[in-house]
Scaffold this motif. Structure first.
Motif, PDB file in Angstrom:
ATOM      1  N   ARG A  12     -37.899  -4.517  98.053  1.00 20.42           N
ATOM      2  CA  ARG A  12     -36.299  -3.783  98.899  1.00 20.42           C
ATOM      3  C   ARG A  12     -37.641  -2.781  99.962  1.00 20.42           C
ATOM      4  NH1 ARG A  12     -34.230  -3.424  93.793  1.00 20.42           N
ATOM      5  NH2 ARG A  12     -35.287  -1.781  92.842  1.00 20.42           N
ATOM      6  N   HIS A  13     -37.542  -2.444 100.695  1.00 19.43           N
ATOM      7  CA  HIS A  13     -37.975  -1.501 101.833  1.00 19.43           C
ATOM      8  C   HIS A  13     -38.179  -0.225 101.292  1.00 19.43           C
ATOM      9  CE1 HIS A  13     -39.670  -0.032 105.300  1.00 19.43           C
ATOM     10  NE2 HIS A  13     -38.970   1.082 105.244  1.00 19.43           N
ATOM     11  N   VAL A  14     -39.799   0.407 101.252  1.00 18.86           N
ATOM     12  CA  VAL A  14     -39.745   1.774 100.365  1.00 18.86           C
ATOM     13  C   VAL A  14     -40.926   2.579 101.742  1.00 18.86           C
ATOM     14  CG1 VAL A  14     -41.870   3.486  99.338  1.00 18.86           C
ATOM     15  CG2 VAL A  14     -40.801   0.712  98.565  1.00 18.86           C
ATOM     16  N   THR A  15     -41.708   2.398 102.504  1.00 11.48           N
ATOM     17  CA  THR A  15     -41.697   3.062 103.916  1.00 11.48           C
ATOM     18  C   THR A  15     -42.838   2.423 104.870  1.00 11.48           C
ATOM     19  OG1 THR A  15     -42.882   5.203 104.893  1.00 11.48           O
ATOM     20  CG2 THR A  15     -43.529   3.834 102.687  1.00 11.48           C
ATOM     21  N   GLY A  16     -42.598   2.668 105.496  1.00 15.61           N
ATOM     22  CA  GLY A  16     -43.810   1.810 106.781  1.00 15.61           C
ATOM     23  C   GLY A  16     -44.264   2.920 108.083  1.00 15.61           C
ATOM     24  N   TRP A  17     -45.443   3.001 109.018  1.00 20.26           N
ATOM     25  CA  TRP A  17     -45.805   3.508 109.980  1.00 20.26           C
ATOM     26  C   TRP A  17     -46.733   2.355 110.781  1.00 20.26           C
ATOM     27  CZ3 TRP A  17     -46.917   3.194 104.868  1.00 20.26           C
ATOM     28  CH2 TRP A  17     -47.926   4.310 104.700  1.00 20.26           C
ATOM     29  N   PRO A  18     -46.200   2.263 112.071  1.00 19.21           N
ATOM     30  CA  PRO A  18     -47.491   1.796 113.106  1.00 19.21           C
ATOM     31  C   PRO A  18     -48.625   2.223 112.936  1.00 19.21           C
ATOM     32  CG  PRO A  18     -46.117   3.088 114.395  1.00 19.21           C
ATOM     33  CD  PRO A  18     -45.223   3.345 112.568  1.00 19.21           C
ATOM     34  N   LYS A  19     -49.542   1.868 113.073  1.00 22.21           N
ATOM     35  CA  LYS A  19     -51.446   2.351 113.213  1.00 22.21           C
ATOM     36  C   LYS A  19     -52.291   1.866 114.166  1.00 22.21           C
ATOM     37  CE  LYS A  19     -51.778   6.576 110.890  1.00 22.21           C
ATOM     38  NZ  LYS A  19     -51.942   7.892 111.366  1.00 22.21           N
ATOM     39  N   ALA A  20     -52.804   2.980 114.830  1.00 21.62           N
ATOM     40  CA  ALA A  20     -53.703   1.922 115.613  1.00 21.62           C
ATOM     41  C   ALA A  20     -55.275   2.065 115.145  1.00 21.62           C
ATOM     42  CB  ALA A  20     -54.148   3.026 117.366  1.00 21.62           C
ATOM     43  N   LEU A  21     -55.502   0.866 113.998  1.00 27.45           N
ATOM     44  CA  LEU A  21     -56.957   0.943 113.196  1.00 27.45           C
ATOM     45  C   LEU A  21     -57.840   0.523 114.777  1.00 27.45           C
ATOM     46  CD1 LEU A  21     -55.120  -0.793 110.697  1.00 27.45           C
ATOM     47  CD2 LEU A  21     -56.341   1.188 110.753  1.00 27.45           C
ATOM     48  N   ARG A  22     -58.254   1.299 115.572  1.00 23.83           N
ATOM     49  CA  ARG A  22     -58.843   0.878 116.377  1.00 23.83           C
ATOM     50  C   ARG A  22     -60.614   0.956 116.534  1.00 23.83           C
ATOM     51  NH1 ARG A  22     -55.818   1.878 120.745  1.00 23.83           N
ATOM     52  NH2 ARG A  22     -54.107   4.049 120.639  1.00 23.83           N
ATOM     53  N   ASN A  23     -61.127   0.970 114.526  1.00 24.31           N
ATOM     54  CA  ASN A  23     -62.605   0.566 115.206  1.00 24.31           C
ATOM     55  C   ASN A  23     -62.373   0.792 113.196  1.00 24.31           C
ATOM     56  OD1 ASN A  23     -63.391   3.167 113.502  1.00 24.31           O
ATOM     57  ND2 ASN A  23     -62.710   3.604 116.149  1.00 24.31           N
ATOM     58  N   GLN A  24     -63.817  -0.146 112.783  1.00 29.02           N
ATOM     59  CA  GLN A  24     -63.854  -0.696 110.908  1.00 29.02           C
ATOM     60  C   GLN A  24     -63.971   1.033 110.684  1.00 29.02           C
ATOM     61  OE1 GLN A  24     -67.894  -1.838 110.405  1.00 29.02           O
ATOM     62  NE2 GLN A  24     -68.430  -1.773 112.365  1.00 29.02           N
ATOM     63  N   PHE A  25     -63.895   1.957 110.812  1.00 27.35           N
ATOM     64  CA  PHE A  25     -64.298   2.894 110.256  1.00 27.35           C
ATOM     65  C   PHE A  25     -63.210   3.935 109.999  1.00 27.35           C
ATOM     66  CE2 PHE A  25     -68.244   2.746 114.065  1.00 27.35           C
ATOM     67  CZ  PHE A  25     -69.363   2.154 112.368  1.00 27.35           C
ATOM     68  N   THR A  26     -61.899   3.537 110.446  1.00 29.25           N
ATOM     69  CA  THR A  26     -60.933   4.129 110.691  1.00 29.25           C
ATOM     70  C   THR A  26     -60.145   3.618 109.396  1.00 29.25           C
ATOM     71  OG1 THR A  26     -59.936   2.459 112.142  1.00 29.25           O
ATOM     72  CG2 THR A  26     -60.694   4.973 112.521  1.00 29.25           C
ATOM     73  N   ALA A  27     -60.938   2.292 109.072  1.00 29.56           N
ATOM     74  CA  ALA A  27     -59.767   1.350 107.970  1.00 29.56           C
ATOM     75  C   ALA A  27     -59.538   2.525 106.722  1.00 29.56           C
ATOM     76  CB  ALA A  27     -60.814   0.455 107.591  1.00 29.56           C
ATOM     77  N   SER A  28     -60.530   2.802 106.078  1.00 29.75           N
ATOM     78  CA  SER A  28     -60.811   3.604 104.725  1.00 29.75           C
ATOM     79  C   SER A  28     -59.718   4.369 104.362  1.00 29.75           C
ATOM     80  CB  SER A  28     -62.315   4.199 104.296  1.00 29.75           C
ATOM     81  OG  SER A  28     -61.557   5.087 103.201  1.00 29.75           O
ATOM     82  N   SER A  29     -59.499   5.803 105.369  1.00 33.23           N
ATOM     83  CA  SER A  29     -58.474   6.080 106.054  1.00 33.23           C
ATOM     84  C   SER A  29     -57.014   5.888 105.589  1.00 33.23           C
ATOM     85  CB  SER A  29     -58.814   7.922 107.203  1.00 33.23           C
ATOM     86  OG  SER A  29     -57.956   6.711 108.715  1.00 33.23           O
ATOM     87  N   HIS A  30     -56.935   4.380 106.190  1.00 29.01           N
ATOM     88  CA  HIS A  30     -55.560   4.169 106.088  1.00 29.01           C
ATOM     89  C   HIS A  30     -55.178   3.552 104.959  1.00 29.01           C
ATOM     90  CE1 HIS A  30     -54.890   4.645 110.599  1.00 29.01           C
ATOM     91  NE2 HIS A  30     -55.972   4.187 111.100  1.00 29.01           N
ATOM     92  N   ALA A  31     -56.410   2.691 104.126  1.00 26.06           N
ATOM     93  CA  ALA A  31     -55.739   2.208 103.331  1.00 26.06           C
ATOM     94  C   ALA A  31     -56.164   3.054 101.982  1.00 26.06           C
ATOM     95  CB  ALA A  31     -57.240   1.536 102.600  1.00 26.06           C
ATOM     96  N   HIS A  32     -56.615   3.955 102.329  1.00 25.43           N
ATOM     97  CA  HIS A  32     -56.558   5.937 101.477  1.00 25.43           C
ATOM     98  C   HIS A  32     -54.827   6.316 101.650  1.00 25.43           C
ATOM     99  CE1 HIS A  32     -55.840  10.056 100.287  1.00 25.43           C
ATOM    100  NE2 HIS A  32     -56.819   9.640  99.439  1.00 25.43           N
ATOM    101  N   ARG A  33     -54.132   6.020 102.732  1.00 28.26           N
ATOM    102  CA  ARG A  33     -52.926   6.955 103.293  1.00 28.26           C
ATOM    103  C   ARG A  33     -52.234   5.472 101.865  1.00 28.26           C
ATOM    104  NH1 ARG A  33     -49.072   7.303 108.439  1.00 28.26           N
ATOM    105  NH2 ARG A  33     -47.472   7.773 107.494  1.00 28.26           N
ATOM    106  N   VAL A  34     -51.723   4.055 102.161  1.00 29.83           N
ATOM    107  CA  VAL A  34     -51.158   3.482 100.976  1.00 29.83           C
ATOM    108  C   VAL A  34     -51.289   3.896  99.918  1.00 29.83           C
ATOM    109  CG1 VAL A  34     -50.557   1.197 101.329  1.00 29.83           C
ATOM    110  CG2 VAL A  34     -51.979   1.471 103.321  1.00 29.83           C
ATOM    111  N   ARG A  35     -53.256   3.638  99.778  1.00 26.98           N
ATOM    112  CA  ARG A  35     -52.133   4.582  98.346  1.00 26.98           C
ATOM    113  C   ARG A  35     -51.632   5.301  98.165  1.00 26.98           C
ATOM    114  NH1 ARG A  35     -53.123   1.494  93.949  1.00 26.98           N
ATOM    115  NH2 ARG A  35     -50.813   2.182  93.451  1.00 26.98           N
ATOM    116  N   ALA A  36     -51.677   6.639  98.721  1.00 29.25           N
ATOM    117  CA  ALA A  36     -50.830   7.763  98.818  1.00 29.25           C
ATOM    118  C   ALA A  36     -49.710   7.375  98.431  1.00 29.25           C
ATOM    119  CB  ALA A  36     -51.357   8.679  99.350  1.00 29.25           C
TER     120      ALA A  36
END
Length: 217
Positions: free
Chosen positions: A182-206
């Motif tokens: 069942r759907h919980v949440t979702g969002w689009p993101k511009a993962l424009r470079n490798q240095f932003t990946a950590s913050s996006h993975a952190h948001r998934v965890r949160a």
């Protein structure tokens, strides 16, 4: 010799799929380029940055495909599935290696950070072309990958990350969280470079932790 011929002596067997079933969420079958063979393991043992082995089948793939084959072939479903996985893996080996070679740092870093935050790949990555104009099947296209993860501590929770293979495209990625399908949440993101990946993975965890606090306490 083609890359498929490199694995001509290898075989995905019923025993491998049974082992995959016992491992459960996070279980994967990998192709090892050094050994020229297939092995069953858990995704958390893999280094997303290395390119000498790669996932060819996962626990999620087993669950989905076994249901389909059982519905169609009844008692013969298991063996039909084993044969199909072995044949399709060999047939698509060249394409899989091309996608592996074309995978950019942003995808690799996202996989590394998702693993670090407790999410394990549980299906073979799905690669495809996204067309610039939906419904108009002509170039330009963007090569995309869909990774499916399971929360290691809460395996009913899964996360799908759809993203461009190369960060230079600047295309949008899409992250979705589900619990028991069942759907919980979702969002689009511009993962424009490798240095932003950590913050996006952190948001998934949160987001997952917030969902668990609301529903699993």
């Amino acid at each position: 010799m083609t890359i498929a011929d490199w694995f001509a002596g290898a075989q995905i067997t019923g025993r491998m799929l049974r082992t995959l079933d016992r491992i459960g969420p996070g279980g994967v079958i990998i192709a090892d380029l050094y050994e020229r063979d297939y092995y069953v393991t858990h995704a958390r043992t893999l280094d997303p940055a290395q390119q000498t082995s790669f996932i060819v089948f996962g626990y999620h793939d087993l669950v989905v495909n076994l249901a389909h084959y059982t519905a169609e072939y009844a008692d013969r479903g298991w063996q039909k599935l084993v044969d199909a996985v072995d044949e399709s893996t060999w047939d698509t080996m060249t394409e899989r290696l091309e996608d592996l070679a074309g995978t950019g740092f942003v995808v690799t870093r996202m996989r590394e950070h998702m693993q670090r935050y407790g999410f394990d790949l549980t299906a073979v990555p799905h690669y495809y072309h996204r067309y610039a104009d939906p419904g108009i099947y002509q170039r330009p296209t963007t090569r995309m990958v869909v990774d499916r993860y399971v929360d290691r501590a809460n395996p009913t929770v899964t996360v799908t990350v759809k993203m461009p293979l190369q960060e230079a495209t600047g295309g949008l990625s899409l992250i979705k969280v589900t619990d028991q399908g069942r759907h919980v949440t979702g969002w689009p993101k511009a993962l424009r470079n490798q240095f932003t990946a950590s913050s996006h993975a952190h948001r998934v965890r949160a987001e997952v932790d917030a969902h668990l606090r609301r529903t699993h306490t």
